[in-house]
Scaffold this motif. Structure first.
Motif, PDB file in Angstrom:
ATOM      1  N   ALA A  17       0.835  -1.212   0.000  1.00 48.06           N
ATOM      2  CA  ALA A  17       0.000   0.000   0.000  1.00 48.06           C
ATOM      3  C   ALA A  17       0.863   1.252   0.000  1.00 48.06           C
ATOM      4  N   LYS A  18       1.991   1.240   0.726  1.00 45.74           N
ATOM      5  CA  LYS A  18       2.844   2.427   0.793  1.00 45.74           C
ATOM      6  C   LYS A  18       3.428   2.767  -0.570  1.00 45.74           C
ATOM      7  N   TYR A  19       3.900   1.707  -1.317  1.00 44.86           N
ATOM      8  CA  TYR A  19       4.478   1.979  -2.636  1.00 44.86           C
ATOM      9  C   TYR A  19       3.424   2.528  -3.591  1.00 44.86           C
ATOM     10  N   VAL A  20       2.253   1.928  -3.570  1.00 43.94           N
ATOM     11  CA  VAL A  20       1.196   2.385  -4.487  1.00 43.94           C
ATOM     12  C   VAL A  20       0.794   3.824  -4.151  1.00 43.94           C
ATOM     13  N   VAL A  21       0.556   4.075  -2.857  1.00 43.31           N
ATOM     14  CA  VAL A  21       0.136   5.423  -2.462  1.00 43.31           C
ATOM     15  C   VAL A  21       1.233   6.443  -2.762  1.00 43.31           C
ATOM     16  N   ALA A  22       2.504   6.083  -2.511  1.00 45.62           N
ATOM     17  CA  ALA A  22       3.597   7.027  -2.749  1.00 45.62           C
ATOM     18  C   ALA A  22       3.710   7.390  -4.221  1.00 45.62           C
ATOM     19  N   LEU A  23       3.662   6.374  -5.095  1.00 40.41           N
ATOM     20  CA  LEU A  23       3.783   6.657  -6.527  1.00 40.41           C
ATOM     21  C   LEU A  23       2.593   7.452  -7.040  1.00 40.41           C
ATOM     22  N   VAL A  24       1.392   7.053  -6.597  1.00 34.18           N
ATOM     23  CA  VAL A  24       0.196   7.789  -7.029  1.00 34.18           C
ATOM     24  C   VAL A  24       0.266   9.232  -6.545  1.00 34.18           C
ATOM     25  N   GLY A  25       0.629   9.416  -5.266  1.00 31.33           N
ATOM     26  CA  GLY A  25       0.706  10.775  -4.736  1.00 31.33           C
ATOM     27  C   GLY A  25       1.746  11.610  -5.450  1.00 31.33           C
ATOM     28  N   LEU A  26       2.917  11.009  -5.762  1.00 31.84           N
ATOM     29  CA  LEU A  26       3.977  11.754  -6.446  1.00 31.84           C
ATOM     30  C   LEU A  26       3.532  12.199  -7.837  1.00 31.84           C
ATOM     31  N   VAL A  27       2.910  11.252  -8.596  1.00 32.41           N
ATOM     32  CA  VAL A  27       2.470  11.594  -9.950  1.00 32.41           C
ATOM     33  C   VAL A  27       1.405  12.675  -9.910  1.00 32.41           C
ATOM     34  N   VAL A  28       0.415  12.494  -9.020  1.00 39.16           N
ATOM     35  CA  VAL A  28      -0.665  13.486  -8.930  1.00 39.16           C
ATOM     36  C   VAL A  28      -0.108  14.833  -8.501  1.00 39.16           C
ATOM     37  N   PHE A  29       0.840  14.823  -7.541  1.00 38.27           N
ATOM     38  CA  PHE A  29       1.406  16.088  -7.068  1.00 38.27           C
ATOM     39  C   PHE A  29       2.145  16.826  -8.191  1.00 38.27           C
ATOM     40  N   VAL A  30       3.008  16.093  -8.924  1.00 35.70           N
ATOM     41  CA  VAL A  30       3.769  16.730 -10.003  1.00 35.70           C
ATOM     42  C   VAL A  30       2.841  17.275 -11.078  1.00 35.70           C
ATOM     43  N   LEU A  31       1.846  16.425 -11.489  1.00 35.32           N
ATOM     44  CA  LEU A  31       0.928  16.882 -12.536  1.00 35.32           C
ATOM     45  C   LEU A  31       0.084  18.054 -12.066  1.00 35.32           C
ATOM     46  N   ALA A  32      -0.340  18.005 -10.790  1.00 38.70           N
ATOM     47  CA  ALA A  32      -1.168  19.113 -10.279  1.00 38.70           C
ATOM     48  C   ALA A  32      -0.362  20.410 -10.209  1.00 38.70           C
ATOM     49  N   ILE A  33       0.901  20.326  -9.735  1.00 37.62           N
ATOM     50  CA  ILE A  33       1.728  21.541  -9.680  1.00 37.62           C
ATOM     51  C   ILE A  33       1.980  22.087 -11.071  1.00 37.62           C
ATOM     52  N   ASN A  34       2.311  21.178 -12.016  1.00 34.91           N
ATOM     53  CA  ASN A  34       2.559  21.630 -13.387  1.00 34.91           C
ATOM     54  C   ASN A  34       1.309  22.271 -13.985  1.00 34.91           C
TER      55      ASN A  34
END
Length: 820
Positions: A17-34
């Motif tokens: 769960a940690k790996y899935v949540v971390a990757l999802v959060g990172l992708v969403v964060f980068v795309l949202a900031i961009n």
């Protein structure tokens, strides 16, 4: 079954769960900031380009309108030439009629022309349909400005739905030509080709009435003064905002330009929703991109977490078996990464644990022997403690201490010395292993230049493993002659000083272990306790005999004490009455200090009748009013905590100076502070005190404003001072009383403070006259203040002359001495 449950829990709550949540959060964060940055940049670009484009159109339209009105003025001005001919009045009117007719044919914007004589009465009115002579209507009030200026543009007005305005031009002989202009021609400047398909434009006069509009703009004649952008530019010195509302209440991007000659404003606007349509499309694209990234991140995280599951499960199972004591088990992980290295570390740790376990039994046996020895030592210490507690006789306790010390240390002799402070030497008290009655220098040893004195001075034991290598001293010679070659000296000291020394002797040379030294320090504490108890017993016995002797004296003094007790009762009743009176005075001072300086409150409370000073009465007072420039704007843009810090520094600085110059703090509200002088206590120099305090306040707060400016706060300090009569007295209710002044002098001080610029002291001319010999100042222009029907004479105080400071300080010191 347990392994299956552990695997399910690992998938649900562990690294999976940690790996899935971390990757999802990172992708969403980068795309949202961009996406947010792109939206912001696009929004700024669209808004800037729209504002620039509409601003250019508004300015160009305003210039074209200005040029058109100048052309109209020039075309109308030529008809004034008829007044220059020296002919009869009838011929003059005829000439004007012909000129007016020709102007109406050439200039379609002019709908009517009127000729007024020098008295402002209409002599000729000419339209395209009719000509009226000698109506004699009076227009003198409307067009007197044309006579003085030469040209007058009247405010626009409406006739039905048609916007009109009048232009009046003066003739050389004092007569006037008035042209009525049809403003429908303004719509030609707002055609759709000029404005654009999605934008709209309109022209308003100074009252906010629409004079012309584009096809999709507001109705002509409608009043738009309630719109924020129209209201902003209608104010004197108003700045046009970048956004506002249209007539339907929709948000719009707006720009405007002024037609200077008439005070009209040209507005170009576009609905915000239409302008930001590209941003909505961009947000949809960003949302789709985030959704795609979310799906990819979930898939990638799932694959990575599953590949890590097998080696981590093997590590868990291996760690569980090692924890159960199976040190022969080895974990097999072949991943060629950190997990394989971790498995090898677990295997190495299992080998180390097996080796450690094999050596544990021998260490347990060794620790058991040490524990048995420690138990024996504790038993010895317990026996010594019982001996100390059971007797106060040193002759019974010290032999026990010496014998048990010899037993537990396995030494060859133990000596206990007592300390004689008078002779500054140690005397032998108890000895085991050496005959205590044998004569020798060891029986009395001087404290100086001996190990016993050194140990007593430092408070720590001294161990000498080889006596032969030490300097000569009495103990050394005796001990070596007796066959001893190593010695341990333990001082016997307590809070009162040196009591003696405990000496342990061995025939063999060698170091004394740290455990042995610590144990002997414990025996020393027991010996100290025995000596202290014996000494206390001796002192108590001596004191008992002294108490018996003093008992008779106490009985004799008992009767005297009874008499003194009766006197004390009488004094106590008198003291209670005085304390009650003093408490009343303290309460009076506390209530007075709510609004008076401490020295004034002390004066009022120090004698009877002074509290009447607070009753309502009328008196001449000097009022000082001060506040911070720019404080309102500062509080709107600053955090409340920072604003409170600034106010605390500001009030602390002002309060110190108010008390210094014995002013009365009337009230303060935020940054505004009002101070009275000559009330309730009168001063001959109350005006000079107020001005001198204001000068010092300005200098003090000036330093604070520099510090505030370094913290990013642009604040200034202004002071106003007025002199006059006011009604003074207490106001409020029983739980909350204040001393207040009512009168126009307080309003005058407040208004003068409003007029003061940053770091400026503005005073009424009367105040300036009172302190003129002592200050550097200058008169300023008369001030028109709100609430006052006539201009106020005022002056500015620059500085206080230093040569008169000593005189004023001496007078203030004399007054404070008199008050005290």
């Amino acid at each position: 079954m347990n392994e299956v449950k552990d695997r399910i829990g690992f998938l649900r709550e562990g690294l999976f769960a940690k790996y899935v949540v971390a990757l999802v959060g990172l992708v969403v964060f980068v795309l949202a900031i961009n996406g947010a940055m792109e939206v912001w940049i696009t929004y700024r670009g669209i808004k800037s380009s729209l504002n620039d484009g509409m601003s250019e159109k508004a300015e160009a339209t305003a210039k074209r309108i200005q040029q058109s009105l100048s052309d109209l003025e020039r075309q109308i001005s030529w008809v004034t030439r008829a007044s220059a001919t020296k002919i009869t009045e009838a011929a003059t009117l005829e000439q004007h009629r012909e000129d007016y007719a020709q102007l109406l044919r050439q200039v379609p914007q002019v709908s009517q022309l009127s000729f007024l004589n020098s008295q402002g009465r209409e002599q000729l009115r000419h339209t395209r349909q009719t000509v009226t002579l000698g109506s004699d209507a009076d227009f003198s009030r409307r067009f007197t400005e044309a006579i003085s200026r030469g040209t007058h543009f009247a405010p626009a007005y409406f006739r039905g739905e048609r916007p009109l305005m009048s232009i009046a031009l003066a003739h050389a002989d004092g007569s006037t030509t008035v042209a009525e202009i049809d403003l429908d021609f303004l719509s030609e400047f707002l055609i759709d080709a000029q404005v654009g398909k999605v934008a709209f434009a309109y022209i308003t006069d100074s009252r906010g009435d629409v004079l012309a509009a584009s096809s999709n703009g507001p109705e002509v004649g409608k009043n738009l003064s309630a719109l924020p952008q129209v209201a902003a530019v209608s104010k004197p010195g108003g700045v046009a905002p970048a956004s506002g509302k249209d007539a339907r209440g929709n948000a719009v991007l707006t720009t405007s330009s002024l037609v200077p000659k008439l005070g009209w404003h040209v507005f170009f606007e576009q609905e915000t929703a239409q302008a930001l349509t590209p941003i909505r499309d961009q947000l949809v694209r960003i949302a789709l991109l985030i959704a795609l990234g979310l799906v990819v991140a979930i898939i990638a995280g799932t694959i990575m977490a599953r590949r890590m599951l097998v080696p981590i499960t093997a590590l868990q199972a291996g760690a569980r078996r090692l924890g159960a004591g199976d040190f022969g088990h080895r974990i097999e992980v072949k991943t060629s990464d950190e997990l394989e290295e971790l498995a090898n570390q677990f295997n190495g740790m299992a080998g180390q644990l097996a080796e450690t376990y094999s050596n544990l039994e021998s260490k347990v046996k060794e620790r058991t022997r040490d524990l048995a020895q420690s138990i024996n030592e504790l038993k010895v210490l317990e026996e010594v403690g019982r001996a100390v507690a059971s007797s106060l006789d040193l002759n019974a306790v010290l032999p026990t201490v010496a014998a048990r010390a010899l037993e537990i240390t396995h030494a060859d002799a133990v000596l206990i010395y007592g300390y004689d402070a008078g002779n500054h030497q140690f005397n032998l008290t108890e000895a085991i292993g050496i005959d205590p009655s044998a004569e020798g220098s060891h029986r009395a040893i001087d404290a100086d230049n001996s190990p016993l004195g050194e140990a007593a001075t430092s408070g720590e034991p001294i161990a000498i493993p080889q006596l032969g290598a030490t300097p000569e001293h009495p103990l050394r010679d005796v001990v070596i002659e007796a066959g001893f070659h190593s010695v341990l000296v333990v001082p016997l000291v307590d809070q009162t000083g040196i009591l003696g020394s405990l000496v342990v002797l061995r025939r063999n040379e060698g170091e004394f272990s740290a455990n042995l030294i610590g144990l002997m320090k414990t025996f020393a504490h027991q010996a100290v306790l025995a000596m202290r108890n014996a000494r206390l017993f001796t002192e108590v016995d001596h004191k008992s005999r002294e108490l018996l002797a003093a008992n008779d004296i106490v009985r004799e003094q008992a009767d005297k004490l009874q008499e003194q007790t009766d006197q004390l009762k009488d004094w106590n009743r008198s003291l209670e009455e005085r304390v009650e009176t003093q408490l009343g005075e303290i309460e009076r001072i506390r209530r007075l200090e709510r609004f008076l300086a401490p020295q004034v409150a002390q004066l009022i409370a120090s004698s009877d009748g002074h509290e009447g000073l607070l009753d309502s009465h009328r008196r001449e007072v000097t009022v000082v009013f001060c506040d911070l420039r720019g404080f309102t704007a500062f509080t709107e843009t600053t955090e409340p905590e920072e604003a409170m810090n600034v106010l605390r520094e500001y009030h602390a600085a002002l309060g110190e100076l108010i008390f210094k110059y014995e002013g009365t703090l009337d009230r303060y509200a935020g940054d505004g502070v009002m101070i009275l002088f000559n009330a309730p206590i009168q001063f001959d120099d109350h005006t000079a005190r107020a001005v001198r305090m204001a000068v010092e306040m300005r200098d003090t707060i000036g330093g604070l404003t520099d510090k505030w400016r370094n913290r990013g706060h642009n604040l200034g300090f202004g002071i106003g001072i007025a002199l006059g009569y006011a009604t003074l007295g207490q106001i409020g209710f029983e739980q909350r009383l204040e001393y207040a002044a009512i009168g126009s002098v307080t309003n005058l001080a407040s208004r003068l403070c409003d007029e003061a610029k940053a770091n400026q002291i503005v005073v009424s001319r009367r105040v300036y006259g009172m302190v003129e010999p002592w200050v550097e100042g200058r008169p300023i222009d008369d001030l028109n203040l709100k609430g006052f029907n006539h201009p106020i004479l005022a002056a500015e105080i620059m500085s206080w002359r230093e040569e008169v400071d000593n005189v004023v300080d001496a007078a203030a010191a004399a007054r404070r001495k008199k008050m005290s």
